[in-house]
Design an enzyme around this catalytic site. Structure first.
Site, PDB file in Angstrom:
ATOM      1  N   ASN A 205      48.913  36.441  33.665  1.00  0.00           N
ATOM      2  CA  ASN A 205      48.494  35.285  32.878  1.00  0.00           C
ATOM      3  C   ASN A 205      48.629  35.589  31.391  1.00  0.00           C
ATOM      4  O   ASN A 205      49.065  36.676  31.009  1.00  0.00           O
ATOM      5  CB  ASN A 205      47.064  34.880  33.243  1.00  0.00           C
ATOM      6  N   LYS A 333      29.948  27.235  37.288  1.00  0.00           N
ATOM      7  CA  LYS A 333      30.209  28.668  37.451  1.00  0.00           C
ATOM      8  C   LYS A 333      28.974  29.493  37.109  1.00  0.00           C
ATOM      9  O   LYS A 333      28.665  30.490  37.773  1.00  0.00           O
ATOM     10  CB  LYS A 333      31.393  29.068  36.560  1.00  0.00           C
ATOM     11  N   LYS A 337      27.394  31.785  40.191  1.00  0.00           N
ATOM     12  CA  LYS A 337      27.592  33.237  40.120  1.00  0.00           C
ATOM     13  C   LYS A 337      26.382  33.975  39.548  1.00  0.00           C
ATOM     14  O   LYS A 337      26.454  35.171  39.262  1.00  0.00           O
ATOM     15  CB  LYS A 337      28.862  33.538  39.328  1.00  0.00           C
TER      16      LYS A 337
END
Length: 391
Positions: A205, A333, A337
């Site tokens: 990436n 998120k 998480k």
């Protein structure tokens, strides 16, 4: 408003590097005044600095134009920097001796001073030098330790003047923040992972690792013990990072993080880890064909696993790089998480020097406005570290 740096140059072979330091600081819009010891003038001249900085250069304790320059210069400076700092000036400063201009400035300066030691390895390692450095550090002064490498005297070891870029990072840090994180252990991940398709090709990436490196640098300069686990990065790792581990794939990064994670006060997961990898990488280069199908499998979710196993007192910080619905996706998120803080940013900042982070903490209400940090990645990192410390 210009920030004012008083650069004190002492008599070591690295004195010539102070000319470049003064030049870089001036180009970065700092106001820089210079004080030179008599021994420094054997290596460099006052004219060098006057031409570069367009500011005053001082060499004498008693000047016709100013009978007490040591007081006025100390008062003028937002930060006093001694670069290079010889063992002699370090000893004078530690023991309170003021027998010429620079040593008297240091005795007159009530604010913390940044020292950049550079000398022969045996002089640096001598118990007297180490004790003097400890005295200065105990007085809340800042010490940017020298590099290890080949020295001008022919010896190899610790005592090399560091890159001026790192001196400037230290200046930017200490103008605003103290070195107050001694005893804190911090784990930072940075850079992009790369999943091999064959010996030549890979899935990766756009992450440059600049943000993660900036965070690691900011924590280290503030005194924390930093471990950096990194993938592909575009810049060099700061030489004063205590421990660094190269983990170029998602699996290797997962293993390294899991092995290291238990004993840290703070973990910042900034690396751009691949979500998928080829089911099986070819051991030979694949030949080009008109059609090519690549079967992928999900990689372990490092951040999610850390959220499940984190100790009660550990702070876990994640990043969410998004192209749309940035805040909504980041909040999801954050909860999923089990993070203490998430830093949401737009994918457009990948690889750039500038960034904008939206900070959302676990305790924030659903509609609470995030704290936004914008600017150069290192300046943003300094602000982020301060925010994390205050969580």
């Amino acid at each position: 408003m210009e920030e004012k740096i008083l650069l004190c140059v002492t008599g070591g072979i690295a004195a010539y590097k102070a000319i470049d330091l003064a030049s870089q600081l001036t180009k970065s819009s700092f106001a820089v005044k210079i004080a030179l010891t008599k021994n420094a003038q054997k290596f460099v001249s006052a004219l060098n600095f006057a031409a570069i900085t367009n500011q005053s250069v001082h060499t004498e304790l008693f000047e016709d134009s100013d009978p007490i320059p040591h007081i006025h210069l100390a008062d003028w400076a937002d930060l006093t920097v001694v670069a290079p700092a010889t063992a002699n000036i370090i000893a004078k400063a530690a023991q309170g001796i003021g027998d010429e201009l620079v040593s008297t400035i240091l005795l007159s300066q009530p604010k913390p001073v940044l020292y950049v030691p550079a000398m022969n390895v045996h002089i640096y390692e001598h118990p007297a030098t180490q004790n003097n450095l400890k005295i200065l550090k105990d007085r809340k002064n800042y010490i940017l330790e020298p590099e290890t490498g080949l020295l001008a005297c022919g010896y190899e070891g610790k005592g090399k003047y560091p890159p001026n870029e790192e001196v400037i990072y230290a200046i930017r840090c200490y103008l605003k923040y103290p070195a107050d994180l001694t005893g804190k252990k911090v784990l930072v991940t940075a850079g992009a992972t790369a999943e091999p398709i064959d010996p030549m090709r890979m899935i990766t990436n756009k992450s440059s690792g600049k943000m993660g490196l900036s965070i690691a640098r900011a924590f280290a300069l503030r005194g924390a013990e930093v471990t950096l686990i990194y993938g592909l990065i575009s810049e060099s790792i700061p030489y004063y990072i205590q421990k660094s581990i190269f983990a170029p794939t998602a699996i290797l990064m997962y293993d390294a993080v899991m092995e290291q994670s238990k004993d840290y006060d703070i973990i910042v997961q900034c690396a751009a880890v691949s979500d998928y990898k080829p089911v099986k990488a070819s051991t030979q280069k694949l030949r080009k064909s008109s059609n090519f199908n690549l079967e992928l499998v999900a990689t372990p979710d490092i951040l999610e696993h850390l959220g499940k196993i984190k100790p009660k007192k550990q702070k876990l910080i994640g990043f969410a790089a998004e192209s749309e619905h940035i805040l909504e996706n980041a909040r999801e998120k954050l909860q999923k998480k089990n993070l203490d803080l998430i830093c949401a940013n737009n994918l457009e900042s990948a690889g750039r020097d500038e960034t904008t982070l939206n900070l959302i903490r676990a305790s924030a209400t659903k509609n609470a406005k995030p704290v936004q940090l914008t600017g150069n990645k290192f300046d943003v990192a300094l602000q982020l570290v301060e925010y994390i410390v205050n969580l």
